[in-house]
Design an enzyme around this catalytic site. Structure first.
Site, PDB file in Angstrom:
ATOM      1  N   HIS A  73       0.833  -1.208   0.000  1.00  0.00           N
ATOM      2  CA  HIS A  73       0.000   0.000   0.000  1.00  0.00           C
ATOM      3  C   HIS A  73       0.866   1.256   0.000  1.00  0.00           C
ATOM      4  CE1 HIS A  73      -3.960  -1.834   0.669  1.00  0.00           C
ATOM      5  NE2 HIS A  73      -3.250  -2.802   1.214  1.00  0.00           N
ATOM      6  N   PRO A  74       0.597   2.164  -0.939  1.00  0.00           N
ATOM      7  CA  PRO A  74       1.333   3.427  -0.948  1.00  0.00           C
ATOM      8  C   PRO A  74       0.797   4.363   0.137  1.00  0.00           C
ATOM      9  CG  PRO A  74      -0.315   3.462  -2.667  1.00  0.00           C
ATOM     10  CD  PRO A  74      -0.360   2.082  -2.038  1.00  0.00           C
ATOM     11  N   GLU A  89      -8.988   4.378  -4.877  1.00  0.00           N
ATOM     12  CA  GLU A  89      -9.246   4.273  -3.446  1.00  0.00           C
ATOM     13  C   GLU A  89      -8.896   5.563  -2.708  1.00  0.00           C
ATOM     14  OE1 GLU A  89      -8.634  -0.557  -3.131  1.00  0.00           O
ATOM     15  OE2 GLU A  89      -7.020   0.762  -2.471  1.00  0.00           O
ATOM     16  N   PHE A 119       0.818   4.503   7.064  1.00  0.00           N
ATOM     17  CA  PHE A 119      -0.509   4.720   7.639  1.00  0.00           C
ATOM     18  C   PHE A 119      -1.515   4.050   6.720  1.00  0.00           C
ATOM     19  CE2 PHE A 119      -4.403   7.410   7.614  1.00  0.00           C
ATOM     20  CZ  PHE A 119      -4.857   7.081   8.880  1.00  0.00           C
ATOM     21  N   ILE A 121      -5.450   3.021   5.971  1.00  0.00           N
ATOM     22  CA  ILE A 121      -6.859   3.281   6.253  1.00  0.00           C
ATOM     23  C   ILE A 121      -7.658   2.901   5.014  1.00  0.00           C
ATOM     24  CG2 ILE A 121      -6.742   5.681   5.464  1.00  0.00           C
ATOM     25  CD1 ILE A 121      -8.738   6.368   7.756  1.00  0.00           C
ATOM     26  N   ALA A 123      -9.544   4.049   2.567  1.00  0.00           N
ATOM     27  CA  ALA A 123      -9.742   5.419   2.099  1.00  0.00           C
ATOM     28  C   ALA A 123     -10.963   5.573   1.192  1.00  0.00           C
ATOM     29  CB  ALA A 123      -8.485   5.894   1.363  1.00  0.00           C
TER      30      ALA A 123
END
Length: 169
Positions: A73-74, A89, A119, A121, A123
């Site tokens: 995940h970026p 996303e 981080f 989440i 999104a």
């Protein structure tokens, strides 16, 4: 009225050769362990069965498995170039002001320094401000609590991505 037939997209997923299914699952989640558990759960009769298998696999991931999943995940506000999934996303950040983008960059770096990972989440459907507020709130968490929040958020992301994987053409 309920139907007992398997949805066409799920039928297609169930019928994929193992390597093709594995590749599709790894695109949804970078965790090898998660993908292998979902492969073992095939064939799924319903989408809910697939989501339940995903949830069960998420609950069993080790710390190393979670690290592997998060590595796919970026950072929020910086989707990978050419990656339509992360761009879609994170679309709530696309129209964010330069000031908000700069603040998110600082918060992402502070979060990563504290916890040692990006981080994470779910999104989808969130505004840039909502994501900023979430990182501000979560940066104060103890590492154990944050790890469980990450597991929950990753589970939400995986469900969304699985839904896209098995939706009809």
């Amino acid at each position: 009225m309920t139907s007992t037939s398997t949805p066409p997209g799920l039928t297609r997923f169930n019928a994929l050769e193992e390597q093709a299914a594995y590749t599709a699952l790894r695109e949804a989640c970078a965790s090898t362990a998660w993908a292998k558990r979902l492969l073992a759960a095939r064939p799924c009769a319903t989408c809910e069965d697939l989501y339940a298998a995903s949830d069960a696999a998420m609950a069993e991931l080790t710390a190393a498995d979670l690290d592997e999943a998060m590595a796919g995940h970026p950072p929020i506000g910086r989707p990978e170039p050419g990656d339509p999934t992360s761009a879609r996303e994170q679309s709530g950040m696309a129209g964010a002001s330069d000031a908000l983008k700069a603040e998110m960059l600082e918060l992402n770096l502070a979060y990563q320094e504290k916890f040692g990972h990006v981080f994470l989440i779910c999104a989808t459907g969130r505004t840039g401000e909502q994501m900023r507020d979430a990182v501000r709130e979560r940066i104060g968490n103890p590492p154990e609590r944050e790890r469980e929040i990450v597991r929950t958020e990753l589970g939400k992301i995986n469900r969304i991505r699985l839904a896209r994987l098995v939706e009809e053409d």
